[in-house]
Design an enzyme around this catalytic site. Sequence first.
Site, PDB file in Angstrom:
ATOM      1  N   ARG A  66       0.882  -1.177   0.000  1.00 27.03           N
ATOM      2  CA  ARG A  66       0.000   0.000   0.000  1.00 27.03           C
ATOM      3  C   ARG A  66       0.912   1.217   0.000  1.00 27.03           C
ATOM      4  O   ARG A  66       1.565   1.525   1.016  1.00 27.03           O
ATOM      5  CB  ARG A  66      -0.918  -0.005   1.225  1.00 27.03           C
ATOM      6  CG  ARG A  66      -1.653   1.303   1.400  1.00 27.03           C
ATOM      7  CD  ARG A  66      -2.780   1.239   2.398  1.00 27.03           C
ATOM      8  NE  ARG A  66      -3.927   0.530   1.863  1.00 27.03           N
ATOM      9  CZ  ARG A  66      -5.170   0.642   2.338  1.00 27.03           C
ATOM     10  NH1 ARG A  66      -5.422   1.437   3.360  1.00 27.03           N
ATOM     11  NH2 ARG A  66      -6.164  -0.035   1.798  1.00 27.03           N
TER      12      ARG A  66
ATOM     13  N   HIS B  43      -7.021   0.502  -6.623  1.00 31.00           N
ATOM     14  CA  HIS B  43      -7.283  -0.351  -5.447  1.00 31.00           C
ATOM     15  C   HIS B  43      -7.914  -1.654  -5.967  1.00 31.00           C
ATOM     16  O   HIS B  43      -9.090  -1.939  -5.747  1.00 31.00           O
ATOM     17  CB  HIS B  43      -8.221   0.383  -4.476  1.00 31.00           C
ATOM     18  CG  HIS B  43      -8.204  -0.141  -3.081  1.00 31.00           C
ATOM     19  ND1 HIS B  43      -7.417  -1.205  -2.681  1.00 31.00           N
ATOM     20  CD2 HIS B  43      -8.891   0.250  -1.963  1.00 31.00           C
ATOM     21  CE1 HIS B  43      -7.617  -1.433  -1.396  1.00 31.00           C
ATOM     22  NE2 HIS B  43      -8.496  -0.569  -0.931  1.00 31.00           N
TER      23      HIS B  43
ATOM     24  N   GLN C  96      -9.841  -4.213  -3.656  1.00 38.17           N
ATOM     25  CA  GLN C  96     -11.135  -3.680  -3.235  1.00 38.17           C
ATOM     26  C   GLN C  96     -12.182  -3.959  -4.314  1.00 38.17           C
ATOM     27  O   GLN C  96     -13.287  -4.427  -4.035  1.00 38.17           O
ATOM     28  CB  GLN C  96     -11.010  -2.167  -2.997  1.00 38.17           C
ATOM     29  CG  GLN C  96     -12.321  -1.494  -2.650  1.00 38.17           C
ATOM     30  CD  GLN C  96     -12.834  -1.883  -1.276  1.00 38.17           C
ATOM     31  OE1 GLN C  96     -12.128  -1.768  -0.295  1.00 38.17           O
ATOM     32  NE2 GLN C  96     -14.068  -2.351  -1.196  1.00 38.17           N
TER      33      GLN C  96
ATOM     34  N   ASP D   1     -17.236   6.901  -2.219  1.00 32.55           N
ATOM     35  CA  ASP D   1     -16.030   6.807  -1.388  1.00 32.55           C
ATOM     36  C   ASP D   1     -15.771   8.204  -0.826  1.00 32.55           C
ATOM     37  O   ASP D   1     -16.410   9.188  -1.240  1.00 32.55           O
ATOM     38  CB  ASP D   1     -14.850   6.309  -2.253  1.00 32.55           C
ATOM     39  CG  ASP D   1     -13.562   6.123  -1.447  1.00 32.55           C
ATOM     40  OD1 ASP D   1     -13.632   6.013  -0.205  1.00 32.55           O
ATOM     41  OD2 ASP D   1     -12.468   6.101  -2.067  1.00 32.55           O
TER      42      ASP D   1
ATOM     43  N   CYS E 108     -16.377   1.504   0.070  1.00 27.40           N
ATOM     44  CA  CYS E 108     -15.204   0.697   0.434  1.00 27.40           C
ATOM     45  C   CYS E 108     -14.851   0.810   1.916  1.00 27.40           C
ATOM     46  O   CYS E 108     -14.222  -0.078   2.464  1.00 27.40           O
ATOM     47  CB  CYS E 108     -14.019   1.098  -0.433  1.00 27.40           C
ATOM     48  SG  CYS E 108     -13.560   2.825  -0.216  1.00 27.40           S
TER      49      CYS E 108
ATOM     50  N   ARG F 276     -13.540  -8.861   1.233  1.00 29.73           N
ATOM     51  CA  ARG F 276     -12.107  -8.578   1.017  1.00 29.73           C
ATOM     52  C   ARG F 276     -11.292  -9.846   1.319  1.00 29.73           C
ATOM     53  O   ARG F 276     -10.345 -10.184   0.623  1.00 29.73           O
ATOM     54  CB  ARG F 276     -11.634  -7.438   1.928  1.00 29.73           C
ATOM     55  CG  ARG F 276     -12.315  -6.097   1.706  1.00 29.73           C
ATOM     56  CD  ARG F 276     -11.949  -5.483   0.374  1.00 29.73           C
ATOM     57  NE  ARG F 276     -10.511  -5.318   0.214  1.00 29.73           N
ATOM     58  CZ  ARG F 276      -9.807  -4.297   0.710  1.00 29.73           C
ATOM     59  NH1 ARG F 276     -10.407  -3.325   1.355  1.00 29.73           N
ATOM     60  NH2 ARG F 276      -8.506  -4.210   0.511  1.00 29.73           N
TER      61      ARG F 276
HETATM   62  N1   CP Z   1     -11.317  -0.233   2.089  1.00 28.58           N
HETATM   63  C1   CP Z   1     -10.073  -0.290   2.557  1.00 28.58           C
HETATM   64  O1   CP Z   1      -9.111  -0.508   1.822  1.00 28.58           O
HETATM   65  O2   CP Z   1      -9.971  -0.085   3.903  1.00 28.58           O
HETATM   66  P1   CP Z   1      -8.618   0.157   4.714  1.00 28.58           P
HETATM   67  O3   CP Z   1      -8.047   1.457   4.259  1.00 28.58           O
HETATM   68  O4   CP Z   1      -9.023   0.186   6.151  1.00 28.58           O
HETATM   69  O5   CP Z   1      -7.684  -0.969   4.423  1.00 28.58           O
HETATM   70  N1  NVA Z   2      -9.894   6.633  -1.586  1.00 28.09           N
HETATM   71  C1  NVA Z   2      -9.559   6.224  -0.247  1.00 28.09           C
HETATM   72  C2  NVA Z   2      -9.764   4.760  -0.091  1.00 28.09           C
HETATM   73  C3  NVA Z   2      -9.463   4.202   1.264  1.00 28.09           C
HETATM   74  C4  NVA Z   2      -9.679   2.739   1.344  1.00 28.09           C
HETATM   75  C5  NVA Z   2      -8.128   6.603   0.056  1.00 28.09           C
HETATM   76  O1  NVA Z   2      -7.262   6.438  -0.810  1.00 28.09           O
HETATM   77  O2  NVA Z   2      -7.855   7.110   1.147  1.00 28.09           O
END
Ligand code: CP
Ligand code: NVA
Length: 320
Positions: free
Chosen positions: A123, A150, A153, A235, A275, A303
């Site tokens: 990440r 993502h 997701q 989101d 998400c 997930r």
């Molecule tokens: N939806 C998602 O990726 O959640 P987190 O940021 O908590 O991993």
């Molecule tokens: N768009 C959001 C998704 C988090 C799971 C972010 O990148 O913070």
Amino acid sequence: MYNLFQNQEIADLAVIHVGAGPRHLLQSSDLTGPEVRTILDLAHALKKRRALGLPIQPVENRTLAMIFEKQSLRTRFTFETAMRELGGHAIYLTKQDIDMGKRESVYDVAKNLSQWSSLIVARLYEQATIEELAAHSEVPVINALTDQEHPCQALADVMTIEECFGKRPVKIAYVGDGNNVANSLAVTAALLGHEVVISSPPGYECKDSVYAYPNVHHVYDPIEAVTGAQVVYTDVWVSMGQEEETELRLQRFAKYQVNDELMQHAAEDCIFLHCLPARRGLEVTEDVIDGPKSKVFEQANNRLHAQKAVMQMLLEGALA
Ligand code: CP
Ligand code: NVA
């Protein structure tokens, strides 16, 4: 011995993809439609087997390296749990631990982790960094969220949609920021034949490549987007790393809130997806996200199964 790869489609994929280096999942478009189909079939099967307490094909003694530069609840928990349930284990590395690119180059991190691990989940802030990591990794790299994508997701999202509507194509309306989640959702859903309509304000559309899919469209009017939709998705308006833009974004997205009034335009049997994490009262109202149409916790549950399927296929060479 029980073999989860009795599925002929999975076996065929293993034959089709005979590549030189490891296979990575860095963006949703890295997968083909048939591959998404196979991942979902496996994910559904794994979910059932888990609920029934039945064994799965283990991947013993495998180690998953998890590089997380940003916070996470769902992604960290589900990847770690999925790997443990597959028979391997995971090691979680934060920015504080490795500070990739500063304490050590991306190249050196990739080469080191390749010595000890079977998979890398990352990440990161920039898509370019995960591309660089994958370019030097000798094991598969999976994107666990970047500024652009993502993909895991999105696999859980379409899995949830199938649980509600079966495999028939549906209309999915994404209302809000054309961000990482939107980019991946649009591509993955398009690969399965769904109709995707993105509704975001000018300057916040999805990346151009997303609109190359004939079944992905953009409209500025959120009512037009959700009209007749079986799935309404949103989101956060301010993603991780965009905190300085908060004030401007809250102004720009004000008309893109998913509330009960907007939901009235969707199909009668529509569901709401997010998400998570969510900001109740901003991109979605409490009555929608906590209401009867909301499937956000089923989505979070999935997930685990979707990522388990991706990891098993990568480890078994079915995505090679
Ligand atoms: N939806 C998602 O990726 O959640 P987190 O940021 O908590 O991993
Ligand atoms: N768009 C959001 C998704 C988090 C799971 C972010 O990148 O913070």
